[in-house]
Design a protein around this motif. Structure first.
Motif, PDB file in Angstrom:
ATOM      1  N   GLN A   3       0.840  -1.194   0.000  1.00 53.76           N
ATOM      2  CA  GLN A   3       0.000   0.000   0.000  1.00 53.76           C
ATOM      3  C   GLN A   3       0.875   1.243   0.000  1.00 53.76           C
ATOM      4  N   SER A   4       0.457   2.212  -0.760  1.00 53.54           N
ATOM      5  CA  SER A   4       1.182   3.480  -0.833  1.00 53.54           C
ATOM      6  C   SER A   4       0.210   4.600  -0.489  1.00 53.54           C
ATOM      7  N   GLY A   5       0.697   5.574   0.279  1.00 54.94           N
ATOM      8  CA  GLY A   5      -0.123   6.732   0.604  1.00 54.94           C
ATOM      9  C   GLY A   5      -1.128   6.503   1.709  1.00 54.94           C
ATOM     10  N   VAL A   6      -0.947   5.444   2.536  1.00 57.44           N
ATOM     11  CA  VAL A   6      -1.858   5.190   3.646  1.00 57.44           C
ATOM     12  C   VAL A   6      -1.056   5.037   4.928  1.00 57.44           C
ATOM     13  N   ALA A   7      -1.700   5.351   6.060  1.00 53.25           N
ATOM     14  CA  ALA A   7      -1.063   5.149   7.358  1.00 53.25           C
ATOM     15  C   ALA A   7      -1.065   3.666   7.700  1.00 53.25           C
ATOM     16  N   ASN A   8       0.003   3.201   8.357  1.00 58.80           N
ATOM     17  CA  ASN A   8       0.131   1.799   8.776  1.00 58.80           C
ATOM     18  C   ASN A   8      -0.103   0.830   7.624  1.00 58.80           C
ATOM     19  N   PRO A   9       0.672   0.943   6.564  1.00 65.03           N
ATOM     20  CA  PRO A   9       0.463   0.059   5.407  1.00 65.03           C
ATOM     21  C   PRO A   9       0.793  -1.387   5.739  1.00 65.03           C
ATOM     22  N   TYR A  32      -4.373  -5.854 -15.350  1.00 63.01           N
ATOM     23  CA  TYR A  32      -3.461  -4.863 -15.920  1.00 63.01           C
ATOM     24  C   TYR A  32      -4.144  -4.254 -17.135  1.00 63.01           C
ATOM     25  N   ASP A  33      -4.352  -2.950 -17.083  1.00 61.47           N
ATOM     26  CA  ASP A  33      -5.010  -2.235 -18.175  1.00 61.47           C
ATOM     27  C   ASP A  33      -3.991  -2.021 -19.296  1.00 61.47           C
ATOM     28  N   THR A  34      -4.110  -2.795 -20.374  1.00 59.14           N
ATOM     29  CA  THR A  34      -3.125  -2.726 -21.450  1.00 59.14           C
ATOM     30  C   THR A  34      -3.232  -1.431 -22.254  1.00 59.14           C
ATOM     31  N   THR A  35      -4.330  -0.695 -22.092  1.00 61.41           N
ATOM     32  CA  THR A  35      -4.475   0.592 -22.779  1.00 61.41           C
ATOM     33  C   THR A  35      -3.802   1.703 -21.988  1.00 61.41           C
ATOM     34  N   ALA A  36      -4.045   1.716 -20.671  1.00 60.84           N
ATOM     35  CA  ALA A  36      -3.451   2.754 -19.816  1.00 60.84           C
ATOM     36  C   ALA A  36      -2.084   2.345 -19.275  1.00 60.84           C
ATOM     37  N   ASP A  37      -1.691   1.073 -19.468  1.00 63.23           N
ATOM     38  CA  ASP A  37      -0.419   0.550 -18.957  1.00 63.23           C
ATOM     39  C   ASP A  37      -0.297   0.721 -17.449  1.00 63.23           C
ATOM     40  N   THR A  38      -1.355   0.383 -16.717  1.00 61.19           N
ATOM     41  CA  THR A  38      -1.352   0.461 -15.260  1.00 61.19           C
ATOM     42  C   THR A  38      -2.118  -0.726 -14.678  1.00 61.19           C
ATOM     43  N   PHE A  39      -1.740  -1.096 -13.439  1.00 59.30           N
ATOM     44  CA  PHE A  39      -2.484  -2.122 -12.710  1.00 59.30           C
ATOM     45  C   PHE A  39      -3.679  -1.480 -12.020  1.00 59.30           C
ATOM     46  N   GLN A  40      -4.775  -2.197 -12.007  1.00 59.81           N
ATOM     47  CA  GLN A  40      -5.890  -1.788 -11.176  1.00 59.81           C
ATOM     48  C   GLN A  40      -5.636  -2.266  -9.750  1.00 59.81           C
ATOM     49  N   PRO A  41      -6.066  -1.502  -8.726  1.00 59.45           N
ATOM     50  CA  PRO A  41      -5.878  -1.952  -7.341  1.00 59.45           C
ATOM     51  C   PRO A  41      -6.494  -3.331  -7.121  1.00 59.45           C
ATOM     52  N   TYR A  42      -5.856  -4.112  -6.249  1.00 63.01           N
ATOM     53  CA  TYR A  42      -6.332  -5.464  -5.944  1.00 63.01           C
ATOM     54  C   TYR A  42      -6.729  -5.522  -4.475  1.00 63.01           C
ATOM     55  N   THR A  43      -7.871  -6.115  -4.183  1.00 62.48           N
ATOM     56  CA  THR A  43      -8.372  -6.189  -2.815  1.00 62.48           C
ATOM     57  C   THR A  43      -8.239  -7.604  -2.267  1.00 62.48           C
ATOM     58  N   SER A  44      -7.537  -7.721  -1.147  1.00 66.88           N
ATOM     59  CA  SER A  44      -7.422  -8.974  -0.407  1.00 66.88           C
ATOM     60  C   SER A  44      -7.279  -8.591   1.060  1.00 66.88           C
ATOM     61  N   VAL A  60      -0.043  -1.062  -4.829  1.00 68.94           N
ATOM     62  CA  VAL A  60       1.308  -1.322  -5.316  1.00 68.94           C
ATOM     63  C   VAL A  60       1.394  -2.796  -5.688  1.00 68.94           C
ATOM     64  N   ILE A  61       1.675  -3.075  -6.941  1.00 67.58           N
ATOM     65  CA  ILE A  61       1.760  -4.449  -7.445  1.00 67.58           C
ATOM     66  C   ILE A  61       3.090  -4.600  -8.160  1.00 67.58           C
ATOM     67  N   ALA A  62       3.965  -5.435  -7.594  1.00 67.06           N
ATOM     68  CA  ALA A  62       5.310  -5.578  -8.140  1.00 67.06           C
ATOM     69  C   ALA A  62       5.701  -7.046  -8.164  1.00 67.06           C
ATOM     70  N   TYR A  63       6.526  -7.406  -9.117  1.00 68.02           N
ATOM     71  CA  TYR A  63       6.991  -8.790  -9.165  1.00 68.02           C
ATOM     72  C   TYR A  63       8.027  -8.999  -8.069  1.00 68.02           C
ATOM     73  N   ASN A  64       8.150 -10.234  -7.610  1.00 68.86           N
ATOM     74  CA  ASN A  64       9.122 -10.603  -6.578  1.00 68.86           C
ATOM     75  C   ASN A  64       9.967 -11.743  -7.126  1.00 68.86           C
ATOM     76  N   GLY A  65      11.160 -11.408  -7.575  1.00 68.17           N
ATOM     77  CA  GLY A  65      12.026 -12.415  -8.184  1.00 68.17           C
ATOM     78  C   GLY A  65      12.904 -13.092  -7.159  1.00 68.17           C
ATOM     79  N   GLY A  66      12.450 -14.213  -6.647  1.00 61.52           N
ATOM     80  CA  GLY A  66      13.198 -14.914  -5.610  1.00 61.52           C
ATOM     81  C   GLY A  66      14.160 -15.955  -6.128  1.00 61.52           C
ATOM     82  N   GLY A  67      14.449 -15.943  -7.426  1.00 57.71           N
ATOM     83  CA  GLY A  67      15.266 -17.007  -8.005  1.00 57.71           C
ATOM     84  C   GLY A  67      16.662 -17.096  -7.470  1.00 57.71           C
ATOM     85  N   ALA A  68      17.234 -15.964  -7.052  1.00 59.78           N
ATOM     86  CA  ALA A  68      18.591 -15.987  -6.530  1.00 59.78           C
ATOM     87  C   ALA A  68      18.609 -15.916  -5.011  1.00 59.78           C
TER      88      ALA A  68
END
Length: 402
Positions: free
Chosen positions: A174-180, A211-223, A236-244
């Motif tokens: 989360q970005s822009g919120v208290a206690n993310p 992922y909006d392929t027209t605007a090139d942005t992720f839509q927020p995801y709720t969980s 905030v949606i980012a890949y996590n490359g744990g291969g190394a």
């Protein structure tokens, strides 16, 4: 898109920490010296039939239990669950079959009285193992938020799915919120910007990140941070490359203990092979050996209290221990204290040794010393390995022990 190449020539996605478009450089993180390669990926050019799915099936390869956390990791164990699911698919499914139906036998109850099955224990062990490395590694992933655009993250996820044939870990924040709060899920396929994910808060069901392929942005995801927490929206949606990345405890060790149902206990189980309780010994110096089967927490240290004197030794990754200590003439009561590294709960998430219950917590163990009572007892203790230590006891007659 950088990849670690393992000894079998298999690609594993690694984490980009920075892209400098001005100087045309890319920086990625690794925890070992290995062979690496990279594969170029277009940021645009998606077509209407742009789709791919790996062989990961949520109802076959994910956890059957939800991410409810544990007495040791109350805020959830999503990172351990998602990373273990990925590891099992790549390394153990061929021999062991689908993970989802396995390890659902009762192991016992934890210190809060909560019933735990094998998959609960795996989640705790896996999270603790990878989180001890994650505490230094997560800054790289967090920093990538400012270095990588949504378009770059989507291109990397798509590239990795296509070239490894395996799911990709996704870091949600989360970005822009208290206690993310943060969360971890697995992406296992995509279709025209619709990314299919396994969210460990929802066993057996497929969820989606768009992922909006027209605007090139992720839509927020709720969980949520865990299955018991209120709904949380992650922007905030980012890949996590744990291969190394490496883990404190190999996941293969956790799987091996799970196959044995963790000795049907949420506590550590000590088995002493060299002595039995009540045994008579004729030497003051005792060398005790045995094994410790870990359950929710990997045991890496054993402390013995003999009378008022404390002795300690390390426990290896297979649970083996050997500890040398002195006993007195007569009955010696021995107490066993097992320890493993756990989060101390501070904002810095420092992992320190903490006591873990074991099967000798309420069971007396004695050794009977049968030798003349000593006039002098000298005990040498130390807390640093690989140190030169000497003790000499010289009698008035010139005899000595060293």
């Amino acid at each position: 898109v950088p990849y670690y190449v393992d000894a079998n020539g298999v690609l594993h996605l690694t984490q980009i920490s920075n892209i400098d478009s001005t100087h045309h450089t890319l920086t990625f993180d690794t925890f070992h010296a290995s062979i690496f390669t990279w594969i170029y990926s277009l940021l645009t050019g998606n077509t209407s039939n742009d789709a791919y799915k790996t062989n990961f099936v949520v109802g076959n390869d994910g956890f059957q239990v939800a991410n409810v956390g544990s007495v040791y990791n109350r805020n959830g164990e999503c990172f351990g669950m998602s990373s273990f699911s990925l590891w099992y698919l790549e390394n153990a499914k061929a021999a062991g079959g689908n993970f989802y139906p396995r390890f659902m036998n009762s192991v016992g109850t934890d210190s809060t009285g909560t019933s735990r099955v094998g998959q609960n224990i795996i989640a705790t062990r896996a999270f603790t193992s990878i989180a001890q490395q994650w505490n230094t590694y997560w800054n790289t992933v967090v920093q990538s938020e400012t270095h990588l655009s949504d378009a770059q993250n989507y291109a990397i996820i798509r590239n990795a799915l296509l070239n490894t044939g395996s799911p990709v870990m996704i870091y949600l924040a989360q970005s822009g919120v208290a206690n993310p709060v943060a969360h971890s899920v697995l992406a296992f396929g995509y279709a025209n910007g619709d990314i299919s994910i396994y969210d460990v808060n929802f066993p057996g069901t497929v969820h989606h990140i768009i992922y909006d392929t027209t605007a090139d942005t992720f839509q927020p995801y709720t969980s949520a941070a865990n299955a018991s927490a209120p709904g949380t929206t992650f922007n905030v949606i980012a890949y996590n490359g744990g291969g190394a990345l490496y883990t404190t405890e190999p996941y293969a060790n956790i799987l091996s203990d799970a196959v044995q149902n963790f000795h049907s206990s949420t506590d550590a189980t000590i088995t002493i092979s060299s002595h039995t309780t009540g045994e008579t010994v004729t030497n003051r110096i005792v060398i005790m050996t045995g094994t410790i089967a870990s359950s929710q927490v990997l045991i890496d240290k054993l402390i013995l209290l003999v009378g008022s004197t404390q002795y300690q030794t390390n426990v290896d990754s297979q649970g083996n221990f050997s500890i040398t200590f002195a006993v007195d003439e007569g009955v010696n009561h021995i107490q066993f204290n097992t320890q493993g590294k756990l989060d101390d709960g501070t904002p810095q998430h420092v992992y320190v040794d903490k006591d873990v219950p074991n099967n000798y917590a309420t069971k007396d163990f004695t050794l009977v010393g049968n030798f003349p009572q000593s006039v002098i007892i000298t005990t040498l203790t130390w807390d640093t390995n690989d140190t030169d230590l000497d003790t000499y006891i010289i009698t008035p007659t010139g005899d000595y022990s060293c």
